[in-house]
Design a protein around this motif. Structure first.
Motif, short mmCIF file in Angstrom:
data_model
loop_
_atom_site.label_atom_id
_atom_site.label_comp_id
_atom_site.label_asym_id
_atom_site.label_seq_id
_atom_site.Cartn_x
_atom_site.Cartn_y
_atom_site.Cartn_z
N ARG A 41 0.84 -1.20 0.01
CA ARG A 41 0.02 -0.03 -0.13
C ARG A 41 0.84 1.27 -0.03
NH1 ARG A 41 -5.22 -1.31 1.28
NH2 ARG A 41 -6.59 0.46 1.80
N SER A 47 5.18 3.04 -5.26
CA SER A 47 4.34 4.18 -5.51
C SER A 47 5.34 5.36 -5.41
CB SER A 47 3.14 4.20 -4.55
OG SER A 47 3.59 4.26 -3.32
N SER A 50 4.60 8.98 -4.16
CA SER A 50 3.24 9.02 -3.46
C SER A 50 3.54 9.99 -1.93
CB SER A 50 2.63 7.72 -3.01
OG SER A 50 3.53 7.21 -1.70
N ASP A 131 -4.19 7.77 7.04
CA ASP A 131 -3.90 6.61 6.05
C ASP A 131 -3.74 5.12 6.96
OD1 ASP A 131 -3.10 8.13 3.53
OD2 ASP A 131 -1.88 9.13 4.68
N GLU A 200 -9.04 5.99 -0.54
CA GLU A 200 -8.36 5.01 -1.24
C GLU A 200 -7.17 4.16 -0.23
OE1 GLU A 200 -7.70 8.34 -3.44
OE2 GLU A 200 -9.81 7.94 -3.88
N ARG A 201 -6.57 4.79 0.56
CA ARG A 201 -5.45 3.96 1.02
C ARG A 201 -5.47 3.71 2.42
NH1 ARG A 201 0.04 7.61 0.38
NH2 ARG A 201 -0.36 9.04 1.53
#
Ligand SMILES: C[S@@+](CC[C@H](N)C(=O)[O-])C[C@H]1O[C@@H](n2cnc3c(N)ncnc32)[C@H](O)[C@@H]1O
Ligand SMILES: [Zn+2]
Lengths: 256, 160
Positions: A41, A47, A50, A131, A200-201
């Motif tokens: 994630r 990512s 991010s 998060d 989303e995360r």
């Protein structure tokens, strides 16, 4: 084993002392399956560019859990630009936990500690901003303490040198007493969770005990709507087939 | 309490949640202190898209700090890539020149030096702390106290 933070500076007369529940959170967050989930994630390699994840722990107590995360960010998340923020209803815990996190960051990974604020649950946190959420709640089925005395018990009054016995008992009661089924505080937190979690995360780790009826709690979360998932990812204290403590991971599967 | 923390907080009152003016909380009568911290360049570069720049600008203005530019700095303005192993960037050298073709930019984790822009941003976000003072909601006017660096967002029973 990842290093466990030092809490030697904390006065456990009025702040929750790390116990089996705290250590179950540390153990669960360092299992290879959770590390794989969190890397997938959040890791920088997966990512590029991010934004730094925000970790919020509600009810930090001594700060042992938040400090563990803050001091082991590269192992747990695969990056060091992690922000940590905590809340506790007990002001003495806020001060103690800040110290615990600062020490862990100095001794281990250089992640970014924001603050521990004195607040009720996550009531002051901006929508969609969290998060990774962590909560080891007061989960014991026992009557909630009388909050009308909170303001006077939450500080040292003028001229007072140390906390009174009555004050300490009240503050420790806050750390374990969870009302009916031990779920009164956790239920209030679950109401706030979808609002603060990043759609989303965002992912949450919640500790429950057998008396909290974890299977029912997980089903209620799944009923929040499509995509919501709640799974047990850690257990401890097996007694006659009853897992005494559970860590439930709560997240949303994207509709892809 | 660090100024970056204010990027993630709103008024604790339920009735304020839907009001845009409940964010950011406004510092009043604040006593500031600077607490030194190491610069984490990777963090500064990655946090830019998460910063509510206009709101941050409002807060620093209210605190009487030097005025921030209208828009957030570009990611590329936060660092200069050092050319060779032991070569350090000389002050006054155009950062563009360092990236000249004879020094191909390393693909992974180049040696990067934070610029003054990065250091200033770090100072504002992570080193400037409110030690004493109040945080005021722009919607309901409720004042939250900050004492010894710990902000208190607990509401009296009738306001929850
Ligand atoms: C079981 S202790 C966990 C402490 C620490 N996280 C650990 O794992 O060792 C629960 C913590 O939640 C805090 N707490 C209780 N009710 C709260 C509330 N409404 N808002 C914020 N914190 C709360 C208590 O003060 C206590 O520090
Ligand atoms: Zn308000």
């Amino acid at each position: 084993m990842l290093p466990t933070p030092s809490t030697s500076h904390v006065c456990f007369d009025r702040v929750y002392e790390p116990a089996e529940d705290s250590f179950l959170l540390l153990d669960t967050l360092s299992t290879s399956s959770e590390i794989a989930f969190l890397h997938n994630r959040f890791a920088q390699a997966n990512s590029k560019q991010s934004t730094p994840p925000l970790i919020l722990e509600v009810g930090v107590g001594s700060g042992v859990v938040l400090a563990f995360v803050a001091g082991n960010t590269s192992r747990i998340f695969g990056r060091n630009d992690i922000l940590t923020l905590g809340t506790d209803i007990n002001r003495f815990a806020c001060q103690a936990a800040s110290e615990t996190v600062r020490k862990a960051i100095k001794d281990h990974d250089p992640s970014l500690f924001l603050d521990v604020v004195n607040a009720d649950l996550a009531s002051t946190i901006r929508a969609n901003s969290v998060d990774v959420f962590i909560f080891n709640p007061p989960y014991v089925p026992a009557e909630l303490p009388d909050l009308s005395r909170h303001d006077s018990f939450n500080v040292l009054s003028v001229g007072q040198k140390s906390t009174s016995f009555e004050q300490d008992s009240y503050l420790l009661e806050l750390s374990y007493a969870g009302g009916e089924d031990g779920m009164a505080v956790t239920n209030r937190m679950l109401e706030q969770l979808p609002y603060i979690l990043n759609p989303e995360r965002g992912v949450a780790y919640l500790l429950l005990c057998a008396q909290n009826k974890p299977e029912e709690v997980k089903q209620r979360i799944r009923d929040w709507g499509t995509g919501w998932v709640a799974e047990t990812v850690g257990v401890s204290g097996k007694k006659a087939g009853w897992e005494k403590l559970h860590i439930v991971r709560i997240w949303r599967n994207s509709m892809a | 309490m660090k100024l970056l923390t204010l990027n993630f907080l709103t008024c604790a009152r339920k009735t304020c949640k839907s009001a845009p003016s409940s964010f950011p909380l406004h510092p009043r009568e604040a006593e500031l202190e600077v607490v030194q911290a190491d610069v984490n360049l990777a963090f500064l570069k990655n946090i830019l898209p998460r910063l509510m720049w206009g709101e941050l600008r409002t807060i620093t203005g209210e605190l009487g700090l030097p005025t921030l530019p209208d828009t957030a700095p570009e990611r590329s303005a936060l660092f200069t890539a050092a050319a060779a192993v032991s070569e350090t960037t000389t002050p006054g050298v155009d950062p563009e020149a360092i990236d000249a073709p004879e020094h191909p930019a390393p693909v992974e984790e180049p040696e990067e030096t934070p610029t003054q822009t990065a250091i200033d941003l770090h100072r504002i976000l992570l080193e400037t702390c409110i030690k004493e003072g109040k945080l005021v909601c722009g919607n309901c006017g409720h004042e939250y106290a900050v004492k010894e660096g710990v902000a208190n967002f607990l509401l009296p029973g009738h306001l929850v």
